[in-house]
Design a protein around this motif. Structure first.
Motif, mmCIF file in Angstrom:
data_model
loop_
_atom_site.group_PDB
_atom_site.id
_atom_site.type_symbol
_atom_site.label_atom_id
_atom_site.label_comp_id
_atom_site.label_asym_id
_atom_site.label_seq_id
_atom_site.Cartn_x
_atom_site.Cartn_y
_atom_site.Cartn_z
ATOM 1 N N ILE A 1 16.574 -14.796 19.323
ATOM 2 C CA ILE A 1 17.756 -15.251 18.584
ATOM 3 C C ILE A 1 18.683 -16.022 19.516
ATOM 4 O O ILE A 1 19.201 -17.089 19.175
ATOM 5 N N LYS A 2 18.836 -15.490 20.729
ATOM 6 C CA LYS A 2 19.690 -16.170 21.698
ATOM 7 C C LYS A 2 19.174 -17.584 21.984
ATOM 8 O O LYS A 2 19.938 -18.553 21.986
ATOM 9 N N GLY A 3 17.868 -17.658 22.205
ATOM 10 C CA GLY A 3 17.263 -18.954 22.510
ATOM 11 C C GLY A 3 17.409 -19.933 21.362
ATOM 12 O O GLY A 3 17.815 -21.088 21.551
ATOM 13 N N VAL A 4 17.113 -19.456 20.158
ATOM 14 C CA VAL A 4 17.196 -20.348 18.995
ATOM 15 C C VAL A 4 18.629 -20.827 18.805
ATOM 16 O O VAL A 4 18.876 -22.011 18.567
ATOM 17 N N TYR B 1 14.993 -30.719 22.801
ATOM 18 C CA TYR B 1 15.028 -29.571 21.904
ATOM 19 C C TYR B 1 13.643 -29.083 21.529
ATOM 20 O O TYR B 1 13.508 -28.120 20.793
ATOM 21 N N ARG B 2 12.626 -29.746 22.048
ATOM 22 C CA ARG B 2 11.258 -29.337 21.723
ATOM 23 C C ARG B 2 10.996 -27.895 22.160
ATOM 24 O O ARG B 2 10.257 -27.159 21.524
ATOM 25 N N GLU B 3 11.661 -27.482 23.259
ATOM 26 C CA GLU B 3 11.378 -26.158 23.837
ATOM 27 C C GLU B 3 11.730 -25.004 22.905
ATOM 28 O O GLU B 3 11.315 -23.874 23.155
ATOM 29 N N ILE B 4 12.492 -25.294 21.861
ATOM 30 C CA ILE B 4 12.867 -24.218 20.941
ATOM 31 C C ILE B 4 11.637 -23.514 20.393
ATOM 32 O O ILE B 4 11.676 -22.337 20.047
ATOM 33 N N VAL B 5 10.509 -24.234 20.371
ATOM 34 C CA VAL B 5 9.265 -23.683 19.832
ATOM 35 C C VAL B 5 8.914 -22.350 20.490
ATOM 36 O O VAL B 5 8.522 -21.399 19.831
ATOM 37 N N SER B 6 9.112 -22.272 21.817
ATOM 38 C CA SER B 6 8.692 -21.068 22.521
ATOM 39 C C SER B 6 9.493 -19.846 22.056
ATOM 40 O O SER B 6 8.995 -18.729 22.091
ATOM 41 N N TYR B 7 10.731 -20.075 21.604
ATOM 42 C CA TYR B 7 11.535 -18.942 21.148
ATOM 43 C C TYR B 7 11.136 -18.474 19.762
ATOM 44 O O TYR B 7 11.328 -17.315 19.422
ATOM 45 N N PHE B 8 10.577 -19.402 18.953
ATOM 46 C CA PHE B 8 10.138 -18.983 17.620
ATOM 47 C C PHE B 8 9.022 -17.961 17.722
ATOM 48 O O PHE B 8 8.934 -17.038 16.924
ATOM 49 N N GLY B 9 8.165 -18.136 18.729
ATOM 50 C CA GLY B 9 7.038 -17.225 18.876
ATOM 51 C C GLY B 9 7.464 -15.852 19.375
ATOM 52 O O GLY B 9 6.693 -14.908 19.359
ATOM 53 N N MET B 10 8.718 -15.766 19.853
ATOM 54 C CA MET B 10 9.149 -14.554 20.534
ATOM 55 C C MET B 10 9.716 -13.505 19.576
ATOM 56 O O MET B 10 9.967 -12.375 19.988
ATOM 57 N N GLY C 1 8.668 -11.608 17.372
ATOM 58 C CA GLY C 1 7.990 -10.329 17.250
ATOM 59 C C GLY C 1 8.232 -9.439 18.457
ATOM 60 O O GLY C 1 8.600 -8.268 18.323
ATOM 61 N N SER C 2 8.076 -10.018 19.658
ATOM 62 C CA SER C 2 8.107 -9.190 20.862
ATOM 63 C C SER C 2 9.524 -8.926 21.351
ATOM 64 O O SER C 2 9.856 -7.820 21.764
ATOM 65 N N ASN C 3 10.355 -9.958 21.315
ATOM 66 C CA ASN C 3 11.686 -9.796 21.904
ATOM 67 C C ASN C 3 12.722 -10.480 21.023
ATOM 68 O O ASN C 3 13.202 -11.569 21.343
ATOM 69 N N PRO C 4 13.067 -9.868 19.901
ATOM 70 C CA PRO C 4 13.900 -10.558 18.907
ATOM 71 C C PRO C 4 15.267 -10.980 19.439
ATOM 72 O O PRO C 4 15.758 -12.059 19.101
ATOM 73 N N LEU C 5 15.856 -10.166 20.312
ATOM 74 C CA LEU C 5 17.192 -10.499 20.801
ATOM 75 C C LEU C 5 17.165 -11.794 21.605
ATOM 76 O O LEU C 5 17.971 -12.711 21.384
ATOM 77 N N GLU C 6 16.217 -11.846 22.526
ATOM 78 C CA GLU C 6 16.052 -13.043 23.364
ATOM 79 C C GLU C 6 15.751 -14.260 22.488
ATOM 80 O O GLU C 6 16.279 -15.347 22.709
#
Lengths: 362, 527
Positions: A223-226, A205-214, A216-221
């Motif tokens: 939210i899906k990732g998180v 679940y560590r990879e969730i970090v990359s979606y937190f940074g997103m 601003g740029s791609n909120p839909l993606e």
């Protein structure tokens, strides 16, 4: 006004006690770190490692300095590093300045391993690391806590009302089960079944970090990732918390259910819904608020073991990594922040008690 | 004076016992209590059995990889066969009596030789000299593959003999042959050159030795095969115990396998070696042939080959000790301090209440982790003392809750008229506390005691899962190892499920008992 005076009196007294508790806990943590000396051991090893690197760099120069010169440089560097890490003073001399700095959250940078949990490039301030991981813990644990409350608050009084029914017995069994089964083992089983066997959830679940940074740029993606990463931890935690919540709310409500006014309401033929809502929920609101506030306040602590099992990069994992790498600034910072939140919660409660319930005296 | 004190004590004890007996009866009449008590009795029985039968050196062996080489790695429990999963049995052959031969002429027609020369293998050696033959039979009853074939040899220390005034080093060449149910004889291992006799140790059936030759054999029979060495290695031992069907398909071949281990001794004239071995001067001290099964024991094995059943069984007494010690001591402390705080009041009460306030705010787990990590590397503490230091902290931080309850109960009991009456006729504080107050609190203390057992067990296991070790094999430790070997462990249910189930069942038993006691001491909960 006697009431106001009483309230002020109580608030001051409780405030003092809780502050003393806070200071004591931070002090205790530094004392444990200091007395056992395990941070010194780790820091010394770290310093020696750096010196070894320095020595090699010196020797590999085109015209290396003589071995005596190298020894001299190394020695002065060691002194410098030791004073940076505060190893030149005994632990009890470090204690007070450290505690004061903890209270101002003016702490050093974290170790590299801890920075990795935060997902930031070192050097990272302790403040920043805590600030970054806190929302992640909130997403997992606090959300689960809120979900459990949302289910237990309406359902608990209803079960109490139907005491002895099959539903009631089932809920008791469920509560006993979740009380007995460690939540982190439930997490292991969930990862085993949903992550590895069915492959419908992540295994790390560590990879969730990359979606937190997103966001601003791609909120839909983002939210899906998180959601993809968060749904299993939240479900498992909610499943585990819910049993305790239902049981406590039911226990509080049961005392009310047998009160005369409830019996009268029932005898009057009021609909079940109304009895539960108007006659039971209102009376149990007080104790239930206690659960809610304390539950939310403790949820900030993160659940160290559960977060570690999920490899969830929240405050729990941060705590654990800090302890493993003997990162005393981070340990102190986290202890301080989590205890502070808890104590503020308690403080609010005490005030509420005094205001709401005139019987409470000091 | 002395007699009256004795009488007070006696009546206190007898009252305690009779109330415990009455309590038991009531608990037993409750369904939850009945289930809880029964499970606890079973757990305690298993604990006693485990302490009595498990090897005392288990904690040392547990983390020592070489102690587990004779066990199959990563295999499920044996009882899966009752669920229709075929298994290959795990067999360890020890104390095998070898036959000895002296072969002067390589063409000599001995049974053993026939096997050697008829086997499909590369036959880099010509058998000659003094040979010992170990022979065992392995029955493959179900359609499953064994997971390995290994021979463990412990030779005697000496490896040379004095012959004509000179010390001559004796060399040994081990060879493994397998005669299969289909009549095929394969060479599963052949040492490339001789080992010094005293350097013989473990040898493993090598798929490259027999795989290529087997492929040639099947090719001659008209089965297409283009397996690379990597394929052969990944198929491994399956080829020796299976029928090749082409491609990468192998089917287990059931029936009786005869496994031969030949050890050929060279370096000196055969009869000289024979005499030396007969006289016990040199040779093999201990030898075992192990056919690694595809399943093992009651709980399977982990990635290191550890018999998980041993760990699970060892976990019982440890869990009982942790739970009872933590619960009894924190309840005793809570009871005593709560009564003192409530009965004497005043400054003592104030101080105690403030201490409890502080304790209640201490984040428990971080402090325990901190203590655990700090003492973990300390060589001065043995595994049990590390465990007790951790539980000690748990107790120190954990008595506050009960003390608050006990205090408020004491306060309300103290206000009862009969206490005043007792005091008026001159009863001492001690007498009032022991005769009138404590007996009323004990049922609550019992419920609290029973409820705090699972907490301690689960917290200890949780600390283990975080890698804070005291070194004892426990349920938490097994799960910790699984967590450390995440990728592998999560494919092995028998590694993750049973230890957690044991934790859950143990905790559940105490939770049920606690609930039962609670409904007795708090009649309003009853229905």
């Amino acid at each position: 006004m006697p009431l106001d005076k009483r309230v002020v009196n109580v608030v001051v007294k409780r405030g003092v006690t809780l502050t003393v508790a806070l200071v004591f806990i931070v002090l205790l943590t530094s004392v444990i770190i200091g007395v056992t000396g395990y941070d010194t051991k780790v820091l010394n090893a770290l310093i020696e490692q750096r010196l070894q690197g320095l020595k090699q760099a010196l020797q590999n120069r085109p015209n290396p300095p003589s071995s005596e010169e190298i020894a001299k440089i190394i020695e002065s560097e060691r002194e410098r590093l030791r004073s940076i890490y505060g190893l030149d003073k005994p632990w009890y001399e470090r204690l007070i300045p450290m505690t004061v700095r903890t209270f101002k959250l003016d702490l050093n940078v974290t170790s590299d391993d801890v920075a990795q949990i935060a997902g930031l490039r070192p050097p990272v301030e302790v403040k920043t690391a805590i600030g970054v991981t806190l929302p992640r813990t909130v997403i997992m644990i606090t959300t689960a806590e809120l979900l459990s409350m949302a289910i237990a608050l309406p359902l608990g009084p209803y079960i109490a009302y139907k005491r002895g029914s099959r539903l009631d017995k089932g809920i008791i069994a469920y509560a006993a089960l979740t009380n007995a089964v460690p939540i982190w083992w439930l997490a292991m089983i969930a990862i085993f079944i949903f992550g590895f066997r069915l492959e419908i959830a992540p295994t790390r679940y560590r990879e969730i970090v990359s979606y937190f940074g997103m966001f601003g740029s791609n909120p839909l993606e983002a939210i899906k990732g998180v959601l993809y990463y968060a749904y299993l931890p939240i479900l498992v935690t909610t499943f585990s918390f819910l049993g305790g919540w239902l049981y406590s709310v039911r226990a509080v409500a049961i005392r009310v259910v047998s009160e005369d006014f409830v019996v009268v309401a029932k005898a009057k033929g009021l609909p079940e819904n109304m009895v539960v809502r108007k006659y039971i929920l209102r009376v149990i609101a007080g104790p239930v608020v206690t659960f809610v506030i304390l539950g939310l306040a403790t949820s900030i602590q993160g659940f160290i073991i559960t977060e570690t099992i999920f490899d969830w990069p929240g405050m729990g994992s941060l705590y654990y990594q800090a302890i493993l790498s003997a990162d005393s600034p981070t340990i102190l910072g986290l202890t301080y922040v989590t205890t502070l939140v808890y104590i503020i919660g308690r403080f609010i409660l005490e005030i509420l008690y005094v205001i709401l319930d005139p019987r409470v005296k000091m | 004076m002395a007699t009256s004190r004795a009488r007070v004590k006696e009546s206190f004890m007898s009252r305690l016992f009779s109330s415990i007996r009455a309590g038991f009866k009531e608990v037993w009449s409750n369904n939850m209590g009945k289930i809880g008590l029964s499970i606890i009795v079973v757990i305690i029985g298993i604990s006693i059995y485990a302490v009595a039968t498990l090897p005392p050196d288990l904690p040392d062996r547990w983390n020592y990889q070489f102690a587990w080489s004779e066990y199959p790695k990563r295999v499920p429990p044996e009882w899966i066969k009752y669920f229709g999963v075929p298994i290959a049995k795990h067999e360890v052959y020890e104390d095998i009596k070898p036959k000895s031969y002296i072969i002067k002429n390589p063409q000599q027609s001995e049974v053993m030789l026939k096997y050697y020369y008829e086997s499909i293998g590369k036959k880099s050696q010509i058998l000659y000299g003094y040979i010992q033959e170990y022979k065992v039979e392995y029955k493959l009853e179900q359609e499953a593959f064994p997971t390995g074939l290994q021979v463990f040899i412990t030779p005697k220390n000496q490896s040379y003999i004095t012959y004509r005034g000179q010390n001559i080093t004796i060399q040994a060449i081990p060879i493994i042959l397998i005669e299969r149910p289909d009549g095929l004889i394969i060479e599963a291992y052949e040492a490339p050159t001789g080992f010094k006799l005293n350097e013989l140790s473990a040898i493993t059936a090598d798929p490259l030795t027999f795989g290529r030759e087997l492929m040639n054999y099947y090719r001659e029979k008209g089965i297409e095969s283009n397996l690379t060495d990597i394929d052969l290695k990944s198929l491994g031992i399956k080829l020796a115990f299976g029928e090749y069907l082409g491609g990468k398909h192998v089917k287990p071949l059931t029936g009786t396998y005869t496994i031969y281990l030949l050890i050929m001794y060279t370096g000196a004239p055969p009869n000289v070696i024979e005499n030396a071995i007969r006289s016990g001067e040199l040779g093999i001290e201990k030898l075992s042939i192990v056919v690694m099964g595809s399943a093992y024991g009651l709980f399977g094995t982990d990635v290191m080959g550890r018999d998980l059943a041993l760990g699970i069984f060892y976990g019982f007494p440890v869990a009982v000790v942790i739970g009872l010690f933590a619960a009894v001591s924190s309840v005793l402390i809570g009871l005593v301090i709560g009564v003192i705080s409530g009965y004497y009041g005043g400054l003592i009460d104030e101080i105690i209440q403030r201490i409890i306030d502080i304790l209640a705010n201490i984040p428990l787990l971080p402090i325990l982790i901190l203590v655990g990590v700090a003492i973990q590397e300390n060589p001065n503490y043995g595994p049990w003392s590390k465990l007790f230091i951790i539980i000690g902290f748990l107790v120190i931080l954990g008595w506050g809750g009960l003390a608050i309850i006990v205090r408020s109960m004491t306060l309300s009991i103290k206000a009862e008229p009969y206490i005043e009456a007792a005091r008026a006729i001159g009863a001492s504080n001690r007498r009032i506390i022991f005769r009138h107050i404590i007996p009323q609190i004990i049922p609550y203390a019992m419920a609290s005691l029973v409820f705090s057992v699972p907490g301690a067990i689960i917290i200890e296991a949780g600390l283990s899962v975080l890698g804070i070790e005291h070194g004892l094999p426990t349920w938490g430790k097994i799960l910790a190892d699984a967590q450390a070997n995440r990728g592998v462990a999560y494919t092995m249910w028998w590694w993750i499920l049973p230890p957690g189930l044991m934790l859950a069942i143990t905790s559940l038993a105490f939770v049920l008992l606690g609930l039962a006691i609670e409904t007795i001491v708090e009649p309003r909960l009853r229905r």
